[in-house]
Design an enzyme around this catalytic site. Sequence first.
Site, PDB file in Angstrom:
ATOM      1  CB  SER A 192      -0.935   0.019   1.204  1.00 49.35           C
ATOM      2  OG  SER A 192      -2.055  -0.766   0.930  1.00 49.35           O
TER       3      SER A 192
ATOM      4  CE  LYS B 140      -4.280   0.866  -1.238  1.00 50.44           C
ATOM      5  NZ  LYS B 140      -3.722  -0.425  -1.017  1.00 50.44           N
TER       6      LYS B 140
ATOM      7  CE1 TYR C 216      -4.159  -1.109  -5.121  1.00 49.58           C
ATOM      8  CE2 TYR C 216      -4.587  -3.460  -5.315  1.00 49.58           C
ATOM      9  CZ  TYR C 216      -4.431  -2.329  -4.533  1.00 49.58           C
ATOM     10  OH  TYR C 216      -4.550  -2.427  -3.168  1.00 49.58           O
TER      11      TYR C 216
ATOM     12  CE1 TYR D 195      -3.140  -0.059   4.884  1.00 50.77           C
ATOM     13  CE2 TYR D 195      -2.297  -1.203   6.803  1.00 50.77           C
ATOM     14  CZ  TYR D 195      -2.211  -0.886   5.473  1.00 50.77           C
ATOM     15  OH  TYR D 195      -1.201  -1.414   4.736  1.00 50.77           O
TER      16      TYR D 195
ATOM     17  CB  VAL E 101      -0.052  -6.071   3.908  1.00 47.23           C
ATOM     18  CG1 VAL E 101      -1.295  -5.479   4.523  1.00 47.23           C
ATOM     19  CG2 VAL E 101      -0.194  -6.257   2.412  1.00 47.23           C
TER      20      VAL E 101
HETATM   21  N1  GLN Z   1      -1.783  -5.446  -2.361  1.00 47.58           N
HETATM   22  C1  GLN Z   1      -2.481  -5.299  -1.137  1.00 47.58           C
HETATM   23  C2  GLN Z   1      -3.968  -5.439  -1.307  1.00 47.58           C
HETATM   24  O1  GLN Z   1      -4.511  -4.935  -2.232  1.00 47.58           O
HETATM   25  C3  GLN Z   1      -2.151  -3.965  -0.535  1.00 47.58           C
HETATM   26  C4  GLN Z   1      -2.828  -3.762   0.771  1.00 47.58           C
HETATM   27  C5  GLN Z   1      -1.988  -3.150   1.830  1.00 47.58           C
HETATM   28  O2  GLN Z   1      -0.759  -3.043   1.785  1.00 47.58           O
HETATM   29  N2  GLN Z   1      -2.666  -2.777   2.878  1.00 47.58           N
HETATM   30  O3  GLN Z   1      -4.647  -6.066  -0.553  1.00 47.58           O
END
Ligand code: GLN
Length: 306
Positions: A62, A65, A190, A242, A260
């Site tokens: 993430s 992002k 993505y 989050y 994650v």
């Molecule tokens: N690739 C992960 C997902 O889409 C990214 C989520 C994350 O790092 N929180 O679930």
Amino acid sequence: MKQELIQCALTHGRRFVRYGKPASYIPELASKDPSKLGIAVCDMEGNVITAGDCKEKFSMQSISKVMALILALEQNGFDNVFSKVGMEPTGDAFNSMVRLDHLINNKPFNPMINAGAIAVTSTIRGATLEERKEACLACARKLTGNPDLGVDYEVFLSESETGFRNRAIIYLMRSNGIIEGNCEEHLELYFLMCALACNCRDLAFFAATLANNGVSPMTGERLIQPRVVRLVRSLMVTCGMYDYSGEFAATVGMPSKSGVGGGIISCAIGKYGIATYGPSLDDKGNSIGGLKMLEYLSDNMGLSIF
Ligand code: GLN
């Protein structure tokens, strides 16, 4: 910042890694060694200090992002991007779908949750999927100052094969008119961004560029427009960790983003870019050792913006 201090932060963080575990919903991440912990700190002159397992490679997940948002804003402008996504925190898990079908305009809440990031990614332009991938890679290489930055294809495949929830999210948004075009191509982009392979040093440079108002501390070059930096940092404060973002603001108080894969980036504005790595995660998906190291540094150096 002194080497001894980040060493102490590391020792502090190591005490907590046993209380979590690596993400397992992406099968390739489940096998990561939960005892790993590393940190890199880059100052505004581009000097970097490191401690622990800072050379370990891990997938951005993430954290990418933030890069996708920067690229989308650069290519399409604010109005276009924020016609697809909001700016409000959710208080829900990063991959939650519960609010996606109840919203005014059906917009996902913000670009730091999966739905919002997928909507943002769908706006990234290029004549072909390959061109869009190249634009993403070029952006990530520019923002980390690492021309060799690449993709961990095992992580990419692992997530592409199992990303059912993200598929559900994108097709729901497609039916609600948020997403246009080919959903599988948007998802491929993505997942590719999530699988970018980096180390703490790469991310410390990126965090330092954000902390330095968009100017690379390594080269002095402006990489991100000030207006974009301001927006991105504010979304990192309100949504970057989050559904732990509120407590994190109270306990650490720096614009940050976690993934994650075990990484966290954190900006001590005008002072440092910090990147931590530790794949042992808490139940919200944040690196436990990373959180503890950031808490330690924020407390000891007064880094909270509040
Ligand atoms: N690739 C992960 C997902 O889409 C990214 C989520 C994350 O790092 N929180 O679930």
